[in-house]
Design a protein around this motif. Structure first.
Motif, PDB file in Angstrom:
ATOM      1  N   GLU A  19      52.232  39.790  42.598  1.00 11.44           N
ATOM      2  CA  GLU A  19      51.799  39.514  43.899  1.00 11.44           C
ATOM      3  C   GLU A  19      50.514  39.010  43.775  1.00 11.44           C
ATOM      4  N   VAL A  20      49.600  39.292  42.582  1.00 11.89           N
ATOM      5  CA  VAL A  20      48.571  38.640  42.435  1.00 11.89           C
ATOM      6  C   VAL A  20      48.644  36.934  42.333  1.00 11.89           C
ATOM      7  N   PHE A  21      49.244  36.722  42.152  1.00 10.81           N
ATOM      8  CA  PHE A  21      49.511  35.239  41.641  1.00 10.81           C
ATOM      9  C   PHE A  21      49.668  35.052  43.645  1.00 10.81           C
ATOM     10  N   ARG A  22      50.655  35.556  43.838  1.00  9.54           N
ATOM     11  CA  ARG A  22      51.189  35.066  45.481  1.00  9.54           C
ATOM     12  C   ARG A  22      49.603  35.289  45.950  1.00  9.54           C
ATOM     13  N   GLU A  23      49.219  36.585  46.497  1.00 11.59           N
ATOM     14  CA  GLU A  23      48.011  36.847  47.365  1.00 11.59           C
ATOM     15  C   GLU A  23      47.356  35.632  46.506  1.00 11.59           C
ATOM     16  N   VAL A  24      46.496  35.245  45.357  1.00 13.11           N
ATOM     17  CA  VAL A  24      45.569  33.878  45.193  1.00 13.11           C
ATOM     18  C   VAL A  24      45.704  32.929  45.947  1.00 13.11           C
ATOM     19  N   ALA A  35      39.175  35.849  50.931  1.00 11.29           N
ATOM     20  CA  ALA A  35      40.420  36.890  50.017  1.00 11.29           C
ATOM     21  C   ALA A  35      40.325  35.889  48.892  1.00 11.29           C
ATOM     22  N   PHE A  36      40.151  35.012  48.255  1.00  9.45           N
ATOM     23  CA  PHE A  36      40.780  34.669  46.985  1.00  9.45           C
ATOM     24  C   PHE A  36      39.439  35.548  45.902  1.00  9.45           C
ATOM     25  N   THR A  37      38.538  36.074  45.982  1.00 10.79           N
ATOM     26  CA  THR A  37      37.498  36.364  45.083  1.00 10.79           C
ATOM     27  C   THR A  37      38.025  38.087  45.054  1.00 10.79           C
ATOM     28  N   ALA A  38      38.599  38.463  46.337  1.00 13.69           N
ATOM     29  CA  ALA A  38      38.839  39.760  45.728  1.00 13.69           C
ATOM     30  C   ALA A  38      40.163  40.245  45.112  1.00 13.69           C
ATOM     31  N   TRP A  39      40.735  39.735  45.010  1.00 17.36           N
ATOM     32  CA  TRP A  39      41.253  39.378  43.579  1.00 17.36           C
ATOM     33  C   TRP A  39      40.941  38.843  42.033  1.00 17.36           C
ATOM     34  N   TYR A  40      39.807  38.951  41.765  1.00 13.07           N
ATOM     35  CA  TYR A  40      38.303  39.207  40.771  1.00 13.07           C
ATOM     36  C   TYR A  40      38.071  40.413  40.448  1.00 13.07           C
ATOM     37  N   ALA A  41      38.159  40.658  39.546  1.00 14.74           N
ATOM     38  CA  ALA A  41      37.034  42.005  39.253  1.00 14.74           C
ATOM     39  C   ALA A  41      35.427  41.477  39.251  1.00 14.74           C
ATOM     40  N   LEU A  42      34.585  42.524  40.023  1.00 11.04           N
ATOM     41  CA  LEU A  42      33.732  42.356  39.597  1.00 11.04           C
ATOM     42  C   LEU A  42      32.504  41.016  38.538  1.00 11.04           C
ATOM     43  N   LYS A  43      33.307  41.584  37.550  1.00 12.20           N
ATOM     44  CA  LYS A  43      32.629  40.531  36.121  1.00 12.20           C
ATOM     45  C   LYS A  43      33.566  39.878  35.694  1.00 12.20           C
ATOM     46  N   ALA A  44      34.229  39.420  36.880  1.00 15.17           N
ATOM     47  CA  ALA A  44      35.401  38.234  36.019  1.00 15.17           C
ATOM     48  C   ALA A  44      34.891  37.203  35.599  1.00 15.17           C
ATOM     49  N   SER A  45      35.656  36.342  34.451  1.00  9.11           N
ATOM     50  CA  SER A  45      34.851  34.622  34.131  1.00  9.11           C
ATOM     51  C   SER A  45      35.559  34.276  34.225  1.00  9.11           C
ATOM     52  N   VAL A  46      35.199  32.974  34.700  1.00 13.01           N
ATOM     53  CA  VAL A  46      36.166  32.145  34.508  1.00 13.01           C
ATOM     54  C   VAL A  46      35.857  30.801  33.893  1.00 13.01           C
ATOM     55  N   VAL A  47      36.759  30.352  32.762  1.00 11.20           N
ATOM     56  CA  VAL A  47      36.423  28.964  32.042  1.00 11.20           C
ATOM     57  C   VAL A  47      37.842  28.271  32.459  1.00 11.20           C
ATOM     58  N   LEU A 119      44.801  40.703  33.176  1.00 17.13           N
ATOM     59  CA  LEU A 119      43.522  41.205  34.448  1.00 17.13           C
ATOM     60  C   LEU A 119      44.310  42.591  34.293  1.00 17.13           C
ATOM     61  N   ALA A 120      43.214  42.920  34.868  1.00 15.35           N
ATOM     62  CA  ALA A 120      43.477  45.081  34.188  1.00 15.35           C
ATOM     63  C   ALA A 120      43.424  45.875  35.571  1.00 15.35           C
ATOM     64  N   ARG A 121      43.871  47.006  36.194  1.00 15.30           N
ATOM     65  CA  ARG A 121      44.031  48.061  37.004  1.00 15.30           C
ATOM     66  C   ARG A 121      43.311  48.570  36.900  1.00 15.30           C
ATOM     67  N   HIS A 122      42.409  48.370  38.179  1.00 16.06           N
ATOM     68  CA  HIS A 122      41.253  48.896  38.710  1.00 16.06           C
ATOM     69  C   HIS A 122      41.480  49.712  39.596  1.00 16.06           C
ATOM     70  N   ILE A 128      41.414  40.396  38.774  1.00 13.29           N
ATOM     71  CA  ILE A 128      41.933  39.063  37.312  1.00 13.29           C
ATOM     72  C   ILE A 128      40.248  39.537  36.802  1.00 13.29           C
ATOM     73  N   GLU A 129      40.181  39.606  35.462  1.00 12.47           N
ATOM     74  CA  GLU A 129      38.930  39.682  34.030  1.00 12.47           C
ATOM     75  C   GLU A 129      38.665  38.040  34.165  1.00 12.47           C
ATOM     76  N   ALA A 130      39.751  37.944  33.817  1.00 12.48           N
ATOM     77  CA  ALA A 130      39.381  36.400  32.786  1.00 12.48           C
ATOM     78  C   ALA A 130      40.636  35.408  32.894  1.00 12.48           C
ATOM     79  N   TYR A 131      40.315  33.945  33.288  1.00 13.40           N
ATOM     80  CA  TYR A 131      40.970  32.812  33.300  1.00 13.40           C
ATOM     81  C   TYR A 131      40.349  32.114  32.450  1.00 13.40           C
ATOM     82  N   HIS A 132      41.639  31.309  31.695  1.00  8.22           N
ATOM     83  CA  HIS A 132      41.054  29.567  31.513  1.00  8.22           C
ATOM     84  C   HIS A 132      41.942  28.628  31.513  1.00  8.22           C
ATOM     85  N   SER A 133      41.864  27.976  31.779  1.00 12.51           N
ATOM     86  CA  SER A 133      42.487  26.896  32.459  1.00 12.51           C
ATOM     87  C   SER A 133      42.406  25.635  31.123  1.00 12.51           C
TER      88      SER A 133
END
Length: 139
Positions: A19-24, A35-47, A119-122, A128-133
């Protein structure tokens, strides 16, 4: 045939993580950085190749600019290849992802990226806690 307790426990998480992926993806297509960043944790990182974003506000600001500029009218697709629970509240997800231009139905092989997500449950909600592409090998 019997199922393992781990497989049974993973089933409810699989749907919630997907569901996270559908909403993002929905928020991306709408060009809605909030709305996009509502699915990211406050301290998330994107690489991304050549850059790193730290924290929800940095991600929101960057995506707002991108949605208003080079990503305007695009949509993002994520083909989930694997979801692995590391513990009951943390999932490692591997996707083949791509950004599609307006009117484009399928990504070309060179558009594909291999992405690793944490991803982590809060408070019961997966974020989303971390993303690396990394570019995928089109071969």
């Amino acid at each position: 045939m019997t199922s393992s307790p781990v497989a049974e426990a993973a089933a409810p998480y699989d749907s919630a993580v997907r569901e996270v992926f559908r909403e993002v993806s929905r928020a991306w297509a709408a060009g809605d950085a909030s709305a996009f960043t509502a699915w990211y944790a406050l301290k998330a990182s994107v690489v991304l190749p050549g850059s790193r974003l730290e924290g929800e506000e940095d991600i929101r600001t960057t995506m707002a600019g991108a949605f208003a500029g080079p990503l305007h009218g695009t949509r993002r697709v994520h083909d989930i290849e694997r979801i692995r629970l590391l513990c009951s509240d943390v999932a490692l997800v591997h996707t083949s992802s791509a950004t599609l231009r307006e009117g484009q139905r399928e990504p070309a092989p060179e558009q594909r990226e291999k992405v690793t997500w944490v991803l982590a449950r809060h408070h019961g909600r997966w974020l989303i806690e971390a993303y690396h592409s990394s570019p995928a090998d089109p071969a």
